[in-house]
Design a protein around this motif. Structure first.
Motif, short mmCIF file in Angstrom:
data_model
loop_
_atom_site.label_atom_id
_atom_site.label_comp_id
_atom_site.label_asym_id
_atom_site.label_seq_id
_atom_site.Cartn_x
_atom_site.Cartn_y
_atom_site.Cartn_z
N VAL A 69 0.82 -1.22 0.00
CA VAL A 69 0.00 0.00 0.00
C VAL A 69 0.85 1.27 0.00
O VAL A 69 0.31 2.37 -0.06
CB VAL A 69 -1.01 0.03 1.17
CG1 VAL A 69 -1.98 -1.14 1.07
CG2 VAL A 69 -0.33 0.07 2.52
N GLY A 70 2.18 1.13 0.07
CA GLY A 70 3.06 2.29 -0.04
C GLY A 70 3.43 2.98 1.26
O GLY A 70 4.02 4.05 1.23
N ASP A 71 3.07 2.39 2.40
CA ASP A 71 3.47 2.96 3.69
C ASP A 71 4.92 2.65 4.02
O ASP A 71 5.55 3.35 4.82
CB ASP A 71 2.58 2.44 4.83
CG ASP A 71 1.18 3.01 4.79
OD1 ASP A 71 1.01 4.14 4.28
OD2 ASP A 71 0.25 2.33 5.27
N MET A 72 5.44 1.56 3.45
CA MET A 72 6.81 1.13 3.72
C MET A 72 7.48 0.68 2.42
O MET A 72 6.83 0.50 1.40
CB MET A 72 6.81 -0.05 4.71
CG MET A 72 6.41 0.31 6.11
SD MET A 72 6.30 -1.13 7.23
CE MET A 72 7.99 -1.74 7.22
N SER A 73 8.78 0.50 2.54
CA SER A 73 9.61 -0.05 1.47
C SER A 73 10.28 -1.31 2.02
O SER A 73 10.23 -1.55 3.23
CB SER A 73 10.67 0.98 1.07
OG SER A 73 11.55 0.46 0.11
N PHE A 74 10.91 -2.09 1.18
CA PHE A 74 11.68 -3.21 1.71
C PHE A 74 12.87 -2.70 2.52
O PHE A 74 13.21 -3.26 3.56
CB PHE A 74 12.17 -4.15 0.59
CG PHE A 74 11.18 -5.23 0.27
CD1 PHE A 74 11.10 -6.36 1.05
CD2 PHE A 74 10.32 -5.10 -0.80
CE1 PHE A 74 10.17 -7.36 0.78
CE2 PHE A 74 9.40 -6.09 -1.10
CZ PHE A 74 9.32 -7.21 -0.30
N VAL A 75 13.52 -1.63 2.04
CA VAL A 75 14.70 -1.10 2.72
C VAL A 75 14.50 0.36 3.05
O VAL A 75 14.07 1.16 2.23
CB VAL A 75 15.96 -1.27 1.84
CG1 VAL A 75 17.19 -0.71 2.55
CG2 VAL A 75 16.18 -2.74 1.48
N GLY A 76 14.81 0.71 4.29
CA GLY A 76 14.72 2.07 4.80
C GLY A 76 14.88 2.00 6.31
O GLY A 76 15.06 0.92 6.86
N PRO A 77 14.81 3.11 6.99
CA PRO A 77 14.89 3.05 8.46
C PRO A 77 13.65 2.35 9.01
O PRO A 77 12.56 2.53 8.49
CB PRO A 77 14.93 4.51 8.89
CG PRO A 77 14.38 5.27 7.73
CD PRO A 77 14.65 4.47 6.50
N GLU B 115 12.43 11.98 5.80
CA GLU B 115 12.10 12.10 4.38
C GLU B 115 12.03 10.74 3.69
O GLU B 115 11.49 10.62 2.61
CB GLU B 115 13.14 12.96 3.67
CG GLU B 115 13.21 14.40 4.15
CD GLU B 115 12.00 15.22 3.74
OE1 GLU B 115 11.39 14.91 2.68
OE2 GLU B 115 11.66 16.16 4.46
N LEU B 116 12.60 9.73 4.34
CA LEU B 116 12.64 8.39 3.75
C LEU B 116 11.40 7.58 4.10
O LEU B 116 10.83 7.72 5.18
CB LEU B 116 13.86 7.62 4.27
CG LEU B 116 15.23 8.14 3.87
CD1 LEU B 116 16.32 7.40 4.65
CD2 LEU B 116 15.45 7.98 2.37
N LEU B 117 11.03 6.71 3.18
CA LEU B 117 9.98 5.73 3.47
C LEU B 117 10.59 4.70 4.42
O LEU B 117 11.70 4.23 4.19
CB LEU B 117 9.57 5.06 2.15
CG LEU B 117 8.18 4.49 2.00
CD1 LEU B 117 7.12 5.53 2.32
CD2 LEU B 117 7.99 3.97 0.59
N PRO B 118 9.92 4.36 5.52
CA PRO B 118 10.49 3.36 6.43
C PRO B 118 10.55 2.00 5.75
O PRO B 118 9.84 1.74 4.78
CB PRO B 118 9.52 3.36 7.61
CG PRO B 118 8.26 3.93 7.10
CD PRO B 118 8.61 4.83 5.96
N GLY B 119 11.41 1.13 6.29
CA GLY B 119 11.64 -0.15 5.65
C GLY B 119 11.39 -1.36 6.53
O GLY B 119 11.42 -1.27 7.75
N LEU B 120 11.17 -2.47 5.87
CA LEU B 120 11.07 -3.76 6.54
C LEU B 120 12.42 -4.10 7.18
O LEU B 120 12.50 -4.69 8.24
CB LEU B 120 10.68 -4.83 5.51
CG LEU B 120 10.49 -6.25 5.98
CD1 LEU B 120 9.32 -6.33 6.96
CD2 LEU B 120 10.23 -7.16 4.79
N THR B 121 13.48 -3.68 6.51
CA THR B 121 14.83 -3.81 7.03
C THR B 121 15.59 -2.54 6.65
O THR B 121 15.09 -1.73 5.87
CB THR B 121 15.54 -5.06 6.46
OG1 THR B 121 16.80 -5.21 7.13
CG2 THR B 121 15.76 -4.97 4.96
N GLY B 122 16.76 -2.39 7.22
CA GLY B 122 17.52 -1.19 6.93
C GLY B 122 18.98 -1.34 7.31
O GLY B 122 19.41 -2.38 7.82
#
Length: 191
Positions: free
Chosen positions: A105-113, A134-141
């Protein structure tokens, strides 16, 4: 260089592929959660997303109903709040599988904080001060593959800033590979 559209395309493609691969494990974990403790299968946590916008992030429920909504390390005795399979879900990172929804749905990315809890004011303030919000948060980072739960907040934010400054598809692939290794080795997980 704005790689956001490319990153979104990669996220959507990878999320669809992963969703197909983990469909059976997803169903088995959901059934296990339901059979081993009362309450819903999913826990929806209020998290801080891009531009400090609050969104609801799903996880398989690994804690008992009524557990305070704080970071696990702030609980007096975290183990006492775990469901019968909660420790296994956390160590194996299987509790994170429903976050594929947040990626779709675009709330997160695979990688980000990793997305902060809505009440982690110190982490949110530092990230905002350093532009990480400013970054999309991630499942991992980058912080997760460099210490995960063991990192103090200022050090975690430094890794987030380093990712902000160096982000690329190549770095994302490296982080994803390192994440797989960490999960397989069960490194950096406190409970």
């Amino acid at each position: 260089m704005n790689s956001f559209p490319l990153k979104r395309i990669v996220d959507l493609s990878l999320a669809c592929l992963v969703a197909v691969v983990v469909l059976l494990p997803f169903c088995l974990v959901a059934l296990s959660v339901k059979l081993t403790s009362p309450g819903p299968v999913l826990y929806w946590s209020d998290r801080v997303g891009r531009h400090n916008r609050i969104f609801r992030m799903p996880k398989f429920r690994s804690m008992r109903i009524g557990t305070p909504a704080v970071a696990t390390h702030l609980l007096a005795d975290p183990a006492s709040f775990l469901t019968p399979i909660g420790s296994f879900l956390r160590r194996s990172s299987l509790d994170e599988l429903p976050q594929l929804w947040s990626i779709l749905v675009g709330d997160m990315s695979f990688v980000g904080p990793r997305p902060a809890l809505y009440n982690q004011d110190d982490l949110i303030a530092l990230r905002t001060e350093r532009g990480v919000h400013e970054l999309l948060p991630g499942l991992t980072g980058w912080a997760q593959v460099n210490g995960r739960d063991e990192l103090p907040i200022p050090e975690k934010v430094e890794f987030d800033v380093a990712y902000l400054q160096r982000q690329s598809v190549r770095l994302d692939l490296r982080i994803l590979w390192l994440t797989v290794l960490k999960v397989v080795r069960r490194e950096g997980v406190t409970h």
